[in-house]
Design a protein around this motif. Structure first.
Motif, mmCIF file in Angstrom:
data_model
loop_
_atom_site.group_PDB
_atom_site.id
_atom_site.type_symbol
_atom_site.label_atom_id
_atom_site.label_comp_id
_atom_site.label_asym_id
_atom_site.label_seq_id
_atom_site.Cartn_x
_atom_site.Cartn_y
_atom_site.Cartn_z
ATOM 1 N N UNK A 69 -7.244 -15.740 38.641
ATOM 2 C CA UNK A 69 -6.563 -15.548 39.924
ATOM 3 C C UNK A 69 -7.216 -14.468 40.788
ATOM 4 N N UNK A 70 -8.139 -13.693 40.198
ATOM 5 C CA UNK A 70 -8.672 -12.542 40.937
ATOM 6 C C UNK A 70 -9.299 -12.960 42.264
ATOM 7 N N UNK A 71 -9.942 -14.134 42.219
ATOM 8 C CA UNK A 71 -10.619 -14.586 43.429
ATOM 9 C C UNK A 71 -9.609 -14.800 44.568
ATOM 10 N N UNK A 72 -8.500 -15.441 44.222
ATOM 11 C CA UNK A 72 -7.458 -15.675 45.226
ATOM 12 C C UNK A 72 -6.889 -14.349 45.720
ATOM 13 N N UNK A 73 -6.756 -13.413 44.815
ATOM 14 C CA UNK A 73 -6.214 -12.108 45.205
ATOM 15 C C UNK A 73 -7.175 -11.404 46.160
#
Ligand SMILES: Cc1cc2nc3c(=O)[nH]c(=O)nc-3n(C[C@H](O)[C@H](O)[C@H](O)COP(=O)(O)OP(=O)(O)OC[C@H]3O[C@@H](n4cnc5c(N)ncnc54)[C@H](O)[C@@H]3O)c2cc1C
Ligand code: SF4
Ligand code: SF4
Ligand code: SF4
Lengths: 262, 373, 287
Positions: free
Chosen positions: C170-174
């Motif tokens: 999810x880091x990319x979306x964050x």
């Protein structure tokens, strides 16, 4: 899921703890339904080979043959449970660890040459890895059943780590030490028995062994304040669980300073 | 039939007439629980009437020492509190919260306890009334009122007794929770030589007193009672300086005295078990061998117990020093922040019943006396 | 024994009695850690259930026990109750044995949330160690939903080894939502090209404006101690540093006494507390 396979082994001991298992009359049917009793010589001559899921082991280790046999039991056991004071701390026979075993041998046996023993009576944990302990002399039937029920349902079996006093007060018994000056090992002994002795106006003998981090020194000092000699204090700690570490240390401390003072 | 006394009445009854009140309570469906001699102490247990009370008995109490002694002959309540507190009847040491049974879809929840017993607690002292008021806050004023406590508490009748014979370890005068019962009782007795004075604290109390041949107390009797109580206040076996609490303890969490007391303390938990305000509990799961039925059982626990403070990775109060400090600071400091009052009502039980003779009044005095470090 | 059976739903009369729920999905996150999504069995209860970031549920399995687990999902989607659980003991290991469809008991939500509403307009530094990211994830979701309402947001994540990092996918979306995600591991392996070192060290590269920055942290207590130290060193005020604390917990309604931390019951006054309130106890060893 297949029924877990249970085995019961005995080393140097009196059978009292195994009897606790046989004593589970009301529950025996349910137990037999829940586990396969694969090896339990005290109860049945049928002896099925391992491996076993749960092995209850009674008794202490006193000879070389027992050391080897215990190691083999360990190899067959997924979960090895030491049951009773002999298995968890050496038991009453560990008192000889403070005495001259040879002298005993010569006094008791006509041909002492046949008797070969370890220099010390050992709890199981000195020889193999023990996964769990059921304390007591004998063990508590209630704890045994609770332990098995926990294993069966997948709950981590946990024995209390706190004092007998907690149980004593929960049942509303009057403290024998405070109300009658009777020395009692309850404050340093692991709960589990239900505080039977104090409930019958006797001091606890410590048969469930030391609780987690017991302050044995302070309790011994208190016994002295109540009028006990240091030698009596040493003997109080040198009972059924004499060889359990904190009790052994306390016994030594009070015995030794007796000599120093004498 | 006697008239029903109005609330606040100060009545007088002959001592034997107490049996009429107790009889009325029994007839009303209460189980009578009161002081009686058993196992070398004055404990609480089921009683049927005056004959079961420790008539003529008293007890010597010191740190770590309790001895029954003959007291004033004929005296019904000539003793201070013993090892038991009303706590064990309102908040029993073991209670099944609920049970579960396996079903096709998962499990169903079954009730744990049947109907709560209806206790008439006889001989409750001022300190214990204060303790009950504290446990009311703990169990009833929190985020989720405790149904077990509530059922027992609402059903209970409190027949209190003013303390004229404080014990060697009492200090309710210091905590201002006694020796006189001021509130929270149904009836409160004061035992004079020949009569019992009875103060009516509730409608229920009035109804029970009506069973006895009561008359209004005389001004002379009331003066004697007042004087006896004032004298009792001056005869407390202990005192405790409660000034500057809680800050005093917050400032001294590193005081060397914690280490010193830890050398003597057995971490046995007796003090917390006998304390009428301590409420901590463990919840234990049990199951039958088939796993079909299980239960959640609540038992008294203590901050002195090793298991009390474990988390993954270890114990947060791994030694006796940390545990004794938690106990004393809870009783005498953090409790004030939590509930607005001291957690100690001065009953002295923890002093008497400590097998190591540790005295919290002495520990507080030492911490107060020493300089903060 | 004849007893009237009382189903756990509708709302249980006993405050410690759990509501029936079912496991919907399991997502492995790291060795020994997975995210479990539960759904309350009773539709009415499901519709009523709401939680705030930082709150927790008590999860119950019959005959095994009950324990506190933070909600790790989006509070804006309260029908989907995700819990990220590390299997360490009796209940958490039993949870790890559950299959989708299995029954579980659940009650909650309990505890004090992260004060996200009061922090509008501020710069935020979120600091998570290990499983401590779980109770902070609902904050991240909240920030994403209300991104313009907040200033600069930096999320410092620490794990022992790379494989222990949670929610990596999810880091990319964050990041896309302008949350600066900065990870570090205590020990690198051959795949790791990122930072190595304990989380508080990440503070060295931050230049927070103490007047507008708040710190939210959850992780091992030793880590939080250093976080507090670094934050104070950058003059971030005591009441702008929020910690989520853990204690043993049996009831979650402030009667079992186990979760006491000074005057606080962490189940009711906590787990999230501002540093100015806990300071007298936080600095005391073994309190
Ligand atoms: C507010 C809050 C939120 C939390 N959120 C999460 C979360 O989101 N995810 C998560 O994974 N965890 C979370 N936790 C932690 C979780 O509640 C604990 O790890 C809990 O103890 C797990 O329960 P268990 O039954 O699996 O473990 P337990 O069986 O209770 O064992 C936990 C640990 O304690 C030890 N232990 C247990 N009993 C004893 C004993 N009697 N004596 C000594 N040691 C013992 C065990 O060996 C083990 O290391 C949270 C805790 C709190 C208070
Ligand atoms: S203070 Fe006394 S009663 Fe309390 S734990 Fe210590 S030794 Fe036991
Ligand atoms: S702390 Fe001691 S004196 Fe105070 S109420 Fe409790 S038992 Fe009584
Ligand atoms: S003193 Fe200890 S046992 Fe008593 S209420 Fe406080 S934390 Fe609980």
């Amino acid at each position: 899921m297949a029924r877990p396979r249970l085995a019961v082994y005995k080393f140097s001991s009196c059978d009292g703890c195994q009897l606790s298992l046989l004593d589970c009359e009301d529950e025996l049917l349910a137990l037999a339904g829940a586990v396969e009793i694969a090896y339990f010589l005290e109860a049945s001559r049928q002896a099925l080979p391992g491996p076993y899921d749960v092995v209850l082991v009674e008794g202490s280790v006193t000879t070389e043959e027992e050391v080897e046999r215990l190691k083999e039991v360990r190899r067959q056991a997924k979960l090895l449970v030491a049951i009773g004071a002999c298995a968890t701390a050496g038991g009453i026979q560990a008192l000889r660890n403070w005495a001259d075993a040879d002298a005993f041998r010569r006094a008791v046996y006509p041909t002492p040459g046949y008797i070969r023993t370890l220099d010390r009576v050992r709890p199981l944990g000195d020889v193999v890895l023990v996964d769990a302990e059921l304390r007591g002399c004998p063990i508590s039937k209630r704890q045994l059943l609770d332990f098995l029920a926990a294993v069966l349902i997948g709950r981590t079996p946990r024995m209390p780590a706190h004092s007998v006093c907690t149980e004593c007060k929960r049942r509303g018994a009057v403290c024998v030490m405070v109300a009658s000056g009777v020395p009692c090992l309850g404050p340093v002994t692991q709960a589990g028995c239900g505080a039977i002795c104090p409930a019958y106006a006797r001091g606890c003998y410590g048969c469930f062994g030391p609780m987690e981090r017991p302050n044995t020194g302070a309790l011994g000092d208190r016994f002295v304040a109540l009028g006990q000699s240091r030698d009596e204090v040493a003997r109080a700690f040198r009972g059924i669980n004499a060889y359990a570490l904190p009790f052994a240390a306390a016994g030594d401390r009070f015995a030794r300073s007796d000599i120093e003072e004498g | 039939m006697n008239p029903t006394p109005p609330l606040g009445t100060h009545a007088a009854i002959p001592k034997p007439a107490l049996d009429q009140v107790l009889g009325a309570l029994r007839d009303a469906g209460y189980t009578l629980v009161g002081p009686k001699v058993a196992d070398g102490a004055i404990v609480y247990g089921e009683i049927t009437g005056i004959a079961d009370l420790p008539v003529g008995w008293t007890a010597e109490q010191e740190a770590g020492r309790y001895r029954l002694r003959p007291g004033v002959p004929g005296r019904l309540f000539g003793f201070a509190v013993g090892p038991h507190a009303p706590k064990r009847y309102l908040y029993p040491s073991t209670a099944t919260l609920f049970r579960t049974r396996r079903t096709a879809e998962g499990f169903e929840v079954l009730p744990g306890e049947e109907a709560a017993p209806r206790y008439a607690l006889v001989g409750v002292r001022a300190c214990d009334l204060a303790a009950i008021a504290i446990q009311d806050r703990v169990f009833l004023d929190g985020p989720a009122p405790d149904p077990h406590y509530r059922a027992r508490r609402e059903a209970a009748f409190l027949l209190a007794v003013n303390c004229l014979e404080p014990g060697g370890t009492c200090f309710c005068a210091s905590t201002r929770t006694g020796p006189r019962c001021t509130t929270g009782f149904d009836l409160a007795l004061t035992e004079l030589d020949e009569v019992l004075l009875v103060e009516v604290g509730s409608e229920a109390g009035a109804a029970m007193l009506a069973a006895a041949d009561w008359r209004p107390a005389s001004a002379f009797e009331l003066t004697r009672a007042r004087r006896a109580l004032a004298e009792a206040e001056g005869r407390m076996g202990r005192t405790m300086d409660v000034r500057d609490l809680p800050d005093l303890l917050y400032e001294r969490l590193d005081h060397p005295r914690w280490e010193a007391v830890a050398a003597r303390c057995l971490s046995c938990a007796n003090c917390t078990m006998v304390c009428p305000t301590c409420f901590c509990a463990d919840v234990v799961d049990t199951s039958d061998l088939t796993g079909g039925e299980a239960a959640r059982v609540r038992v008294w626990d203590s901050c002195f117990n090793h298991e009390f403070s474990y988390v993954f990775g270890g114990h947060l109060r791994p030694n006796i020093r940390a545990r004794y400090r938690q106990w004393l600071t809870h009783k005498l400091a953090t409790w004030i922040d939590q509930y607005g009052v001291l957690g100690c009502v001065g009953c002295g039980r923890c002093i008497t019943w400590c097998p190591a003779a540790i005295d919290l009044t002495e520990e507080l005095a030492a911490i107060r006396g020493g300089e903060p470090t | 024994m004849s007893m009237t059976a009382v189903g756990p739903v509708p709302p249980a009369p006993h405050p410690l009695q759990p509501h029936a729920a079912r496991l919907v999905t399991v997502t492995p996150e790291a060795p020994g850690i997975a995210t479990y999504v539960f759904e309350l069995a009773d539709p009415a209860l499901r519709a009523r259930y709401a939680f705030a970031p930082g709150q927790f549920n008590m999860l119950f399995l019959p005959g095994i026990g009950e324990c506190a687990i933070s909600l790790s999902s989006d509070a804006g989607e309260p029908g989907r109750l995700a819990h990220t659980v590390r299997a360490v003991g009796s209940v958490t290991r039993a949870i790890a044995r559950l299959r989708p469809g299995d029954a579980i008991g659940l009650r909650g939500p309990y505890g004090s949330p992260w004060p996200v509403d009061r922090l509008r307009g501020r710069d935020l530094i979120l600091v998570a160690g290990g499983i401590g990211l779980a109770p902070l994830r609902p904050v991240v979701y909240h920030l994403i939903r209300h991104r313009p309402a907040f200033g600069r947001v930096q999320l410092l994540i620490g794990a022992r080894v790379p494989a222990d990092l949670l929610f990596v996918s999810e880091y990319q979306a964050w990041r896309a939502a302008e949350i600066e995600v900065i990870e570090t591991v205590d020990r690198a392996d051959e795949t790791w090209t990122g930072r190595v070192g304990v989380v508080p060290v990440l503070f060295y590269q931050l230049r927070p404006d103490p007047r507008r920055t708040a710190v939210l942290t959850c992780g091992p207590e030793i880590m939080m101690r250093f976080v507090v130290y670094e934050a104070l060193a950058r003059r971030i005020p005591r009441d702008a540093i929020y910690l989520s604390l853990e204690r043993n917990m049996k009831c979650a309604v402030a009667v079992c006494g186990r979760c006491q931390y000074g005057p606080f019951f962490l189940c009711k006054d906590g787990p999230v507390l501002s540093y100015d309130r806990v300071e007298p106890f936080f600095s005391v060893e073994e309190y």
